[in-house]
Design a protein around this motif. Structure first.
Motif, PDB file in Angstrom:
ATOM      1  N   ALA A 220       0.285  14.791  -2.699  1.00  7.58           N
ATOM      2  CA  ALA A 220       0.880  13.664  -3.427  1.00  7.58           C
ATOM      3  C   ALA A 220       0.528  13.726  -4.903  1.00  7.58           C
ATOM      4  O   ALA A 220       1.382  13.501  -5.774  1.00  7.58           O
ATOM      5  N   GLY A 221      -0.731  14.068  -5.181  1.00  8.73           N
ATOM      6  CA  GLY A 221      -1.170  14.131  -6.571  1.00  8.73           C
ATOM      7  C   GLY A 221      -0.520  15.252  -7.360  1.00  8.73           C
ATOM      8  O   GLY A 221      -0.326  15.136  -8.577  1.00  8.73           O
ATOM      9  N   ASN A 222      -0.161  16.338  -6.677  1.00  8.19           N
ATOM     10  CA  ASN A 222       0.436  17.499  -7.345  1.00  8.19           C
ATOM     11  C   ASN A 222       1.965  17.477  -7.349  1.00  8.19           C
ATOM     12  O   ASN A 222       2.593  18.305  -8.009  1.00  8.19           O
ATOM     13  N   ALA A 223       2.547  16.544  -6.622  1.00 10.62           N
ATOM     14  CA  ALA A 223       4.011  16.481  -6.535  1.00 10.62           C
ATOM     15  C   ALA A 223       4.617  16.093  -7.884  1.00 10.62           C
ATOM     16  O   ALA A 223       4.018  15.339  -8.655  1.00 10.62           O
ATOM     17  N   LYS A 224       5.805  16.622  -8.151  1.00  9.04           N
ATOM     18  CA  LYS A 224       6.488  16.364  -9.422  1.00  9.04           C
ATOM     19  C   LYS A 224       7.591  15.322  -9.296  1.00  9.04           C
ATOM     20  O   LYS A 224       7.917  14.636 -10.260  1.00  9.04           O
ATOM     21  N   ASN A 225       8.171  15.216  -8.104  1.00  9.87           N
ATOM     22  CA  ASN A 225       9.295  14.293  -7.930  1.00  9.87           C
ATOM     23  C   ASN A 225       9.278  13.714  -6.520  1.00  9.87           C
ATOM     24  O   ASN A 225      10.245  13.797  -5.779  1.00  9.87           O
ATOM     25  N   LEU A 226       8.137  13.116  -6.174  1.00  5.83           N
ATOM     26  CA  LEU A 226       7.927  12.623  -4.816  1.00  5.83           C
ATOM     27  C   LEU A 226       8.710  11.328  -4.597  1.00  5.83           C
ATOM     28  O   LEU A 226       8.474  10.326  -5.263  1.00  5.83           O
ATOM     29  N   LYS A 227       9.620  11.359  -3.638  1.00  7.86           N
ATOM     30  CA  LYS A 227      10.496  10.219  -3.386  1.00  7.86           C
ATOM     31  C   LYS A 227      10.092   9.412  -2.155  1.00  7.86           C
ATOM     32  O   LYS A 227      10.482   8.244  -2.035  1.00  7.86           O
ATOM     33  N   LEU A 228       9.344  10.032  -1.225  1.00  9.27           N
ATOM     34  CA  LEU A 228       9.005   9.333   0.009  1.00  9.27           C
ATOM     35  C   LEU A 228       7.832  10.020   0.695  1.00  9.27           C
ATOM     36  O   LEU A 228       7.731  11.244   0.676  1.00  9.27           O
ATOM     37  N   VAL A 229       6.954   9.197   1.288  1.00  9.41           N
ATOM     38  CA  VAL A 229       5.869   9.715   2.123  1.00  9.41           C
ATOM     39  C   VAL A 229       6.083   9.184   3.537  1.00  9.41           C
ATOM     40  O   VAL A 229       6.236   7.978   3.752  1.00  9.41           O
ATOM     41  N   LEU A 230       6.124  10.099   4.511  1.00 11.10           N
ATOM     42  CA  LEU A 230       6.187   9.734   5.927  1.00 11.10           C
ATOM     43  C   LEU A 230       4.784   9.940   6.483  1.00 11.10           C
ATOM     44  O   LEU A 230       4.287  11.067   6.500  1.00 11.10           O
ATOM     45  N   LEU A 231       4.148   8.868   6.928  1.00 11.28           N
ATOM     46  CA  LEU A 231       2.714   8.914   7.216  1.00 11.28           C
ATOM     47  C   LEU A 231       2.368   8.441   8.620  1.00 11.28           C
ATOM     48  O   LEU A 231       2.744   7.332   9.023  1.00 11.28           O
ATOM     49  N   ASP A 232       1.621   9.271   9.340  1.00  7.25           N
ATOM     50  CA  ASP A 232       1.023   8.843  10.595  1.00  7.25           C
ATOM     51  C   ASP A 232      -0.311   8.182  10.260  1.00  7.25           C
ATOM     52  O   ASP A 232      -1.016   8.627   9.341  1.00  7.25           O
ATOM     53  N   LEU A 233      -0.669   7.129  10.963  1.00 12.20           N
ATOM     54  CA  LEU A 233      -1.914   6.423  10.673  1.00 12.20           C
ATOM     55  C   LEU A 233      -3.144   7.203  11.116  1.00 12.20           C
ATOM     56  O   LEU A 233      -4.163   7.218  10.426  1.00 12.20           O
ATOM     57  N   LYS A 234      -3.049   7.863  12.267  1.00 15.55           N
ATOM     58  CA  LYS A 234      -4.220   8.517  12.846  1.00 15.55           C
ATOM     59  C   LYS A 234      -4.227   9.999  12.508  1.00 15.55           C
ATOM     60  O   LYS A 234      -3.750  10.838  13.265  1.00 15.55           O
ATOM     61  N   ILE A 235      -4.761  10.294  11.330  1.00 14.40           N
ATOM     62  CA  ILE A 235      -4.888  11.674  10.883  1.00 14.40           C
ATOM     63  C   ILE A 235      -6.341  11.920  10.491  1.00 14.40           C
ATOM     64  O   ILE A 235      -7.064  10.980  10.149  1.00 14.40           O
ATOM     65  N   PRO A 236      -6.801  13.159  10.557  1.00 13.10           N
ATOM     66  CA  PRO A 236      -8.177  13.457  10.160  1.00 13.10           C
ATOM     67  C   PRO A 236      -8.463  13.001   8.729  1.00 13.10           C
ATOM     68  O   PRO A 236      -7.689  13.265   7.813  1.00 13.10           O
TER      69      PRO A 236
END
Length: 208
Positions: free
Chosen positions: A44-60
C-alpha cells in the motif's frame, strides 16, 4: 497510469479467486497481492495509483481489526472493502468504525463479490445496511483512527503486553521515541496510562 487493486488474504486459493473477480471488473488493473499485514502495508505504501484494498480480517500480523486500522492509516484516501468469513453483522460494524467502506462475506458467490468490488471502485462505498449504532464506540473509534501508523503499531505493542524497550526493538525506534508516541496516544485517546489505552482499544476489537 493503471489502476491498482491490493488483495490481502493469506489463503492462496481464495486470493486467486479475488484476483479473478477484480480482473473481471477492471481488466486493465494492476493487481497487487499480499498474504500478511506487513506485506500489505508495504504494498500500500509503495503503490502509485491504489484504487481499492480487498482485505481479509484474519491475516498474519493482524490483531482484531488492527489490519483495517493500520491500512486505513497508511492510505486514508483509498477505499477498503473487507471480504471475510467473520460474523457479518458484528464484523461489518467494527470494520467500518476503523475505516472500511463495507463488508462482504466469503460465503457469497463470485458474482456477488464482483458486484461489491465494482460498486466500491465506482462509488467508494458499499451499502450493506449495517450500522454501528453505538455512539460511545463510534467516538472512541474516531480517536483510534486519528492515530498515525506508527502510533497504532506502538499501541498494538502495548496490547500485546510488550515493554517500551521491546516495542522499540520491534519497530526499530528508540525507547524515547516509544515514550513520545505513548504520550501522543494517551492524549488522542483521552486516557491516562497504558492500561486505559489498552482497554479502550480492546473494547473496539483491537487486541482480541
Amino acid at each position: 497510469m493503471k489502476n491498482e487493486i491490493l488483495i490481502v488474504d493469506d489463503h492462496p486459493l481464495f486470493r486467486q479467486a479475488l484476483v479473478i473477480a477484480a480482473s473481471n471488473i477492471d481488466a486493465n488493473a494492476n493487481i497487487l497481492e499480499a498474504g500478511t499485514l506487513d506485506e500489505a502495508l508495504s504494498a500500500a505504501g509503495n503503490a502509485k495509483n491504489l484504487k481499492l484494498v480487498l482485505l481479509d480480517l484474519k491475516i498474519p500480523g493482524a490483531n482484531g481489526y488492527s489490519g483495517v486500522a493500520l491500512i486505513h492509516a497508511e492510505v486514508p484516501n483509498t477505499p477498503i472493502l473487507v471480504i471475510s468469513g467473520a460474523d457479518a453483522q458484528k464484523a461489518a460494524q467494527e470494520a467500518k468504525r476503523f475505516g472500511a467502506i463495507g463488508f462482504i462475506g466469503k460465503d457469497n458467490d463470485l458474482g456477488k463479490i464482483e458486484e461489491a468490488i465494482g460498486t466500491a471502485l465506482k462509488d467508494g462505498k458499499i451499502d450493506d445496511s449495517s450500522s454501528a449504532g453505538d455512539s460511545e464506540l463510534d467516538a472512541m473509534a474516531q480517536k483510534v483512527a486519528s492515530l498515525t501508523p506508527m502510533q497504532l503499531r506502538v499501541l498494538l505493542g502495548v496490547l500485546n503486553g510488550r515493554l517500551n524497550k521491546q516495542i522499540a526493538y520491534d519497530l526499530g525506534i528508540s525507547e524515547a521515541t516509544v515514550k513520545a508516541h505513548l504520550t501522543a496516544i494517551f492524549k488522542k485517546l483521552d486516557v491516562g496510562n497504558r492500561t486505559q489505552a489498552a482497554l479502550a482499544a480492546q473494547a473496539l476489537g483491537i487486541g482480541n
